[in-house]
Design an enzyme around this catalytic site. Structure first.
Site, PDB file in Angstrom:
ATOM      1  CG  HIS A  51     -16.878   7.472 -15.149  1.00 38.82           C
ATOM      2  ND1 HIS A  51     -17.825   8.415 -15.465  1.00 38.82           N
ATOM      3  CD2 HIS A  51     -16.651   6.770 -16.279  1.00 38.82           C
ATOM      4  CE1 HIS A  51     -18.176   8.286 -16.739  1.00 38.82           C
ATOM      5  NE2 HIS A  51     -17.466   7.296 -17.257  1.00 38.82           N
ATOM      6  CB  ILE A 110     -24.772   3.422 -11.763  1.00 41.01           C
ATOM      7  CG1 ILE A 110     -26.295   3.436 -11.904  1.00 41.01           C
ATOM      8  CG2 ILE A 110     -24.298   4.491 -10.797  1.00 41.01           C
ATOM      9  CD1 ILE A 110     -27.029   3.048 -10.620  1.00 41.01           C
TER      10      ILE A 110
END
Length: 304
Positions: free
Chosen positions: A58, A108
């Site tokens: 990510h 997140i």
């Protein structure tokens, strides 16, 4: 039935062990079955090294590099569009502080979250102990994985591939289905006390993952829900897109929840959740589930 290849799953989650296990567990009769298997594998079969491998796939939240994947850009679109120059700078600084402390990127599920919301959550979680934060990050990765699995199923549904190529294989569309111009599930919120749209309300759409055990009054398993998407109502009281635009929505139980506490802090209901069922015979229909809200009452109906 949908058959997943390892390459398909790696687009969803960067952990090779997870990808191999989920691909081996396919074919899946439905998205809900795939989500149930994904949760089991991620939480019970993948170790810390696998979690870290997935985190490493990510980009840092707020990154706008051309190398960022399409899905990451979509997931961070609300944060990027609401970030001022000062907020973007602060996000970059806190991302660096977070990585220095914990050794991995801040994880997140950013879908529908604004830059100030992401920054506030980053600061809050920075105070966590490493073991607590690692587990929290793994839960956020699972949310992202579930969202991307839903996108994978829907994106491949319109373009079936042969099993020899190793991609998802989908059955033909049901008779009578048509191309939609909006997601199959939508909502809006009206403030009946003021007689106007209710803007700024956070909305979550979830699906029940345990097909063999439907939600009921007696079933108190509150962990049985899988997030599909979230949004904030606009000035017209309408939410953004809560799920992908697909011709055939998966049958099952859905829950749409509204965070009314921030909109009406002095109201009686801190949040409102509405559970509804889409039957197999209704998968081509549209489901508009609005909320009519006041500080001390609410109602809903199935709209069009």
């Amino acid at each position: 039935m949908a058959t997943l290849a390892v390459e398909d799953v790696l687009r969803v989650n960067g952990c090779r062990r997870f990808a191999a296990a989920l691909a081996a567990a396919s074919p899946f009769a439905s998205l809900a079955d795939a989500l149930l298997a994904a949760r089991r594998i991620w939480l019970n079969e993948v170790d810390v090294n696998g979690w870290l491998e997935a985190f490493a796939a990510h980009p840092a939240i707020g990154t706008t590099s051309p190398s960022v994947s399409k899905w990451s850009k979509e997931e961070q679109s609300a944060a990027i569009s609401t970030a001022t120059d000062s907020t973007a700078q602060e996000l970059a600084e806190w991302n660096a502080r977070y990585r220095d402390k914990f050794g991995f990127v801040f994880m997140i599920c950013a879908s529908g979250r604004t830059a100030p919301e992401v920054l506030a959550e980053l600061k809050r979680r920075y105070a966590n102990r490493p073991i607590v934060e690692l587990e929290g990050a793994a839960q956020e990765e699972l949310k992202i994985t579930e969202l991307r699995l839903a996108k994978l199923f829907s994106s491949e549904a319109a373009a079936p591939t042969t099993s020899a190529e190793g991609h998802i294989s989908q059955p033909d569309k049901a008779a009578g289905s048509s191309n939609r111009t909006r997601p199959p599930i939508t909502t809006h919120v009206l403030d009946t006390a003021l007689g106007s749209p209710a803007s700024g309300i956070e909305v979550h759409l979830e699906m029940w993952k345990a097909v063999s055990s439907p939600p009921s009054f007696e079933n108190k398993d509150f962990n049985g829900w899988t997030m599909l998407g979230s949004s904030i109502t606009n000035n017209d009281g309408r939410s953004g897109q809560l799920m992908d635009i697909v011709d055939n929505v998966a049958p099952g139980f859905y829950r749409i929840s509204f965070n009314t506490s921030k909109y009406a802090p002095s109201g009686f209901f801190p949040y409102v959740s509405i559970i509804f069922e889409i039957k197999k015979s209704q998968t081509t229909e549209h489901f508009h589930v609005p909320l009519l809200h006041s500080p001390f009452s609410f109602t809903t109906y199935r709209g069009s």
